[in-house]
Design a protein around this motif. Structure first.
Motif, PDB file in Angstrom:
ATOM      1  N   GLY A   1       7.461   8.265  18.718  1.00 34.54           N
ATOM      2  CA  GLY A   1       8.419   9.146  19.393  1.00 34.54           C
ATOM      3  C   GLY A   1       8.623  10.478  18.705  1.00 34.54           C
ATOM      4  N   LEU A   2       8.082  10.645  17.499  1.00 38.95           N
ATOM      5  CA  LEU A   2       8.193  11.934  16.820  1.00 38.95           C
ATOM      6  C   LEU A   2       7.371  12.974  17.570  1.00 38.95           C
ATOM      7  CD1 LEU A   2       7.867  10.945  13.044  1.00 38.95           C
ATOM      8  CD2 LEU A   2       9.961  11.568  14.284  1.00 38.95           C
ATOM      9  N   ALA A   3       7.938  14.162  17.741  1.00 40.78           N
ATOM     10  CA  ALA A   3       7.242  15.227  18.471  1.00 40.78           C
ATOM     11  C   ALA A   3       7.803  16.574  18.046  1.00 40.78           C
ATOM     12  CB  ALA A   3       7.390  15.038  19.976  1.00 40.78           C
ATOM     13  N   GLY A   4       6.988  17.603  18.241  1.00 42.49           N
ATOM     14  CA  GLY A   4       7.429  18.955  17.912  1.00 42.49           C
ATOM     15  C   GLY A   4       7.418  19.192  16.414  1.00 42.49           C
ATOM     16  N   TYR A   5       8.418  19.900  15.939  1.00 50.05           N
ATOM     17  CA  TYR A   5       8.528  20.277  14.528  1.00 50.05           C
ATOM     18  C   TYR A   5       9.248  19.161  13.787  1.00 50.05           C
ATOM     19  CZ  TYR A   5       9.368  23.652  10.665  1.00 50.05           C
ATOM     20  OH  TYR A   5       9.400  24.319   9.466  1.00 50.05           O
ATOM     21  N   VAL A   6       8.542  18.490  12.883  1.00 46.92           N
ATOM     22  CA  VAL A   6       9.120  17.368  12.145  1.00 46.92           C
ATOM     23  C   VAL A   6       8.944  17.625  10.651  1.00 46.92           C
ATOM     24  CG1 VAL A   6       9.110  14.881  11.763  1.00 46.92           C
ATOM     25  CG2 VAL A   6       8.534  15.795  14.035  1.00 46.92           C
ATOM     26  N   GLY A   7      10.068  17.700   9.928  1.00 44.72           N
ATOM     27  CA  GLY A   7      10.027  17.950   8.498  1.00 44.72           C
ATOM     28  C   GLY A   7       9.983  16.655   7.703  1.00 44.72           C
ATOM     29  N   PHE A   8       9.239  16.667   6.615  1.00 45.97           N
ATOM     30  CA  PHE A   8       9.117  15.499   5.734  1.00 45.97           C
ATOM     31  C   PHE A   8       9.443  15.926   4.309  1.00 45.97           C
ATOM     32  CE2 PHE A   8       6.433  14.617   9.323  1.00 45.97           C
ATOM     33  CZ  PHE A   8       6.560  13.256   9.548  1.00 45.97           C
ATOM     34  N   ASP A   9      10.372  15.211   3.672  1.00 39.85           N
ATOM     35  CA  ASP A   9      10.649  15.389   2.251  1.00 39.85           C
ATOM     36  C   ASP A   9       9.856  14.353   1.471  1.00 39.85           C
ATOM     37  OD1 ASP A   9      12.409  17.408   2.894  1.00 39.85           O
ATOM     38  OD2 ASP A   9      14.178  16.124   2.795  1.00 39.85           O
ATOM     39  N   ILE A  10       9.204  14.806   0.416  1.00 38.47           N
ATOM     40  CA  ILE A  10       8.263  13.970  -0.329  1.00 38.47           C
ATOM     41  C   ILE A  10       8.522  14.155  -1.819  1.00 38.47           C
ATOM     42  CG2 ILE A  10       5.799  13.618  -0.846  1.00 38.47           C
ATOM     43  CD1 ILE A  10       5.329  14.928   1.998  1.00 38.47           C
ATOM     44  N   LEU A  11       8.328  13.088  -2.582  1.00 37.07           N
ATOM     45  CA  LEU A  11       8.434  13.165  -4.033  1.00 37.07           C
ATOM     46  C   LEU A  11       7.088  12.824  -4.663  1.00 37.07           C
ATOM     47  CD1 LEU A  11      10.371  13.420  -6.555  1.00 37.07           C
ATOM     48  CD2 LEU A  11      10.499  10.922  -6.476  1.00 37.07           C
ATOM     49  N   LEU A  12       6.676  13.659  -5.633  1.00 32.88           N
ATOM     50  CA  LEU A  12       5.565  13.285  -6.498  1.00 32.88           C
ATOM     51  C   LEU A  12       6.168  12.762  -7.794  1.00 32.88           C
ATOM     52  CD1 LEU A  12       2.835  16.089  -6.267  1.00 32.88           C
ATOM     53  CD2 LEU A  12       2.908  13.866  -5.129  1.00 32.88           C
ATOM     54  N   PRO A  13       6.223  11.450  -7.986  1.00 31.62           N
ATOM     55  CA  PRO A  13       6.871  10.896  -9.180  1.00 31.62           C
ATOM     56  C   PRO A  13       6.188  11.369 -10.462  1.00 31.62           C
ATOM     57  CG  PRO A  13       6.472   9.193  -7.526  1.00 31.62           C
ATOM     58  CD  PRO A  13       5.708  10.398  -7.094  1.00 31.62           C
ATOM     59  N   GLU A  14       6.983  11.588 -11.474  1.00 32.00           N
ATOM     60  CA  GLU A  14       6.463  12.046 -12.760  1.00 32.00           C
ATOM     61  C   GLU A  14       5.479  11.051 -13.355  1.00 32.00           C
ATOM     62  OE1 GLU A  14       8.946  12.508 -16.598  1.00 32.00           O
ATOM     63  OE2 GLU A  14       9.217  14.395 -15.489  1.00 32.00           O
ATOM     64  N   ASP A  15       5.722   9.759 -13.142  1.00 32.88           N
ATOM     65  CA  ASP A  15       4.848   8.740 -13.725  1.00 32.88           C
ATOM     66  C   ASP A  15       3.667   8.373 -12.827  1.00 32.88           C
ATOM     67  OD1 ASP A  15       6.210   7.433 -11.753  1.00 32.88           O
ATOM     68  OD2 ASP A  15       6.953   5.791 -13.006  1.00 32.88           O
ATOM     69  N   ALA A  16       3.593   8.957 -11.632  1.00 32.79           N
ATOM     70  CA  ALA A  16       2.458   8.723 -10.730  1.00 32.79           C
ATOM     71  C   ALA A  16       2.237   9.987  -9.892  1.00 32.79           C
ATOM     72  CB  ALA A  16       2.717   7.516  -9.828  1.00 32.79           C
ATOM     73  N   PRO A  17       1.823  11.091 -10.514  1.00 34.21           N
ATOM     74  CA  PRO A  17       1.805  12.397  -9.852  1.00 34.21           C
ATOM     75  C   PRO A  17       0.775  12.562  -8.749  1.00 34.21           C
ATOM     76  CG  PRO A  17       0.826  12.535 -12.047  1.00 34.21           C
ATOM     77  CD  PRO A  17       1.412  11.162 -11.922  1.00 34.21           C
ATOM     78  N   HIS A  18      -0.062  11.563  -8.537  1.00 36.35           N
ATOM     79  CA  HIS A  18      -1.030  11.637  -7.444  1.00 36.35           C
ATOM     80  C   HIS A  18      -0.706  10.649  -6.324  1.00 36.35           C
ATOM     81  CE1 HIS A  18      -3.485  13.081 -11.022  1.00 36.35           C
ATOM     82  NE2 HIS A  18      -3.443  14.117 -10.211  1.00 36.35           N
TER      83      HIS A  18
END
Length: 356
Positions: A273-290
């Motif tokens: 059901g997601l459509a249009g402009y959808v923002g995502f917040d993401i974390l790159l953890p310090e102990d697993a940066p990839h």
């Protein structure tokens, strides 16, 4: 084509608290940027609703008011705003609803527009409601093995594994960092828990994980998805959570970008059901940066729009209002970095500064 752009905090639909006044600046910035981009398209006429004391100042908006391509309904009371909202919905060929998730605002405003016969650009109601509820979203991600931050409801007897420091509590239906508090020890946490005892079911607890706070956007249209360049969020924790805009693109290892794209595509597959402009917040953890971790989903225009629009010569608003039109892929400017502020201002950074 008549387009109604409704930004809740700008519209006069509510009285704002001091904590929400910062969100008003973000809302005004998004509204002005989006209307400006719509007015750059000659076949669009635009309507919006504004509280009495608020003004939009971009030259293209001033000119559109003079020529009649932009109509502003002024609001003195919440009841008047509701009537203006209803009138504009009925006059519009398409409605863009911009509202925070707290108090079910984005969902309820979208439902109102649909009830009054409007065609609403953006995500379906069920997707809006699910992503607004951070506990339900966490449960779904966990069930589907999507990497996300460990989360517990702030009720009853918390498991021993849940309590580590530093930690944070956040509102289950929050937006813009409202209701987010950090704690360094158990005494402070328990004191705050006692204060929230009557409403603790509305709060969630998470570890405050060190790492790089990122965000990006998926533009989801009938023909597929386009994932925007990944940006880095500028966040201050000195006096609680304070959002300070962002930098696009982020300075991250090239190996991370495919991992983020894979994460977003898995999430979007789970939420059709997601459509249009959808923002995502993401974390790159310090102990697993990839290994990127999903933090939140915002199924609406976000402040990052004010930065992304400066990184392309293409008109992003056109793609949001006409989701079935066959547009070419967005062409992003290469070798440029934008730093945007919550108030919508932005700066083109020299390459040496953008890497600091």
């Amino acid at each position: 084509m008549n387009i109604f752009v409704s930004e809740y905090l700008c519209s006069g639909a509510c009285d704002l608290t001091g904590a929400e006044s910062g969100l008003l600046k973000e809302g005004t910035a998004m509204l002005e940027a989006f209307i400006t981009d719509l007015l750059a398209l000659p076949h669009f006429r635009v309507m919006t609703v504004l509280q009495q004391t608020l003004s939009l100042k971009s030259p293209i908006i001033v000119e559109a008011l003079r020529t009649g391509r932009l109509q502003i309904f002024r609001t003195a009371t919440s009841q008047q705003e509701r009537e203006n909202f209803k009138t504009a919905c009925r006059l519009a060929d398409c409605v863009m609803v911009i509202a925070p998730e707290f108090e079910d605002l984005l969902s309820s405003r979208t439902q109102l527009a649909l009830d009054w016969g409007a065609t609403v650009a953006g995500s379906a109601l069920k997707a809006i409601q699910l992503t607004a509820d951070k506990w339900r979203l966490f449960e779904l991600m966990q069930e589907s093995s999507i990497p996300t931050i460990p989360t517990w409801q702030f009720t009853g007897e918390l498991p021993r594994s849940a309590v580590s420091f530093p930690c944070l509590i956040k509102h289950r239906f929050g937006a813009g960092g409202l209701g987010l508090e950090t704690f360094q020890n158990d005494d402070c946490l328990q004191k705050r828990r006692n204060q929230l005892r009557s409403s603790e079911e509305q709060f969630l607890m998470q570890p405050l994980l060190p790492g790089k706070a990122l965000s990006t956007v998926a533009l989801i249209r009938a023909g597929g998805r386009e994932i925007f360049p990944v940006g880095e969020q500028q966040i201050s924790w000195k006096q609680g959570f304070r959002y300070q805009g962002g930098t696009i693109p982020a300075d991250v290892n090239a190996r991370v970008i495919p991992a983020i794209s894979d994460l977003l595509n898995r999430v979007c597959d789970l939420l059709p059901g997601l459509a249009g402009y959808v923002g995502f917040d993401i974390l790159l953890p310090e102990d697993a940066p990839h290994e990127p971790v999903l933090v939140e989903i915002n199924p609406r225009l976000t402040t990052s729009y004010t930065g992304y629009r400066r990184l392309t010569f293409d008109n992003l608003a056109a793609r949001l209002i006409a989701p079935d039109t066959d547009f070419p892929d967005i062409k992003w400017k290469q070798g440029e970095t934008i730093r945007f502020q919550p108030d919508g201002s932005s700066t083109l950074l020299p390459q040496s500064e953008s890497r600091n």
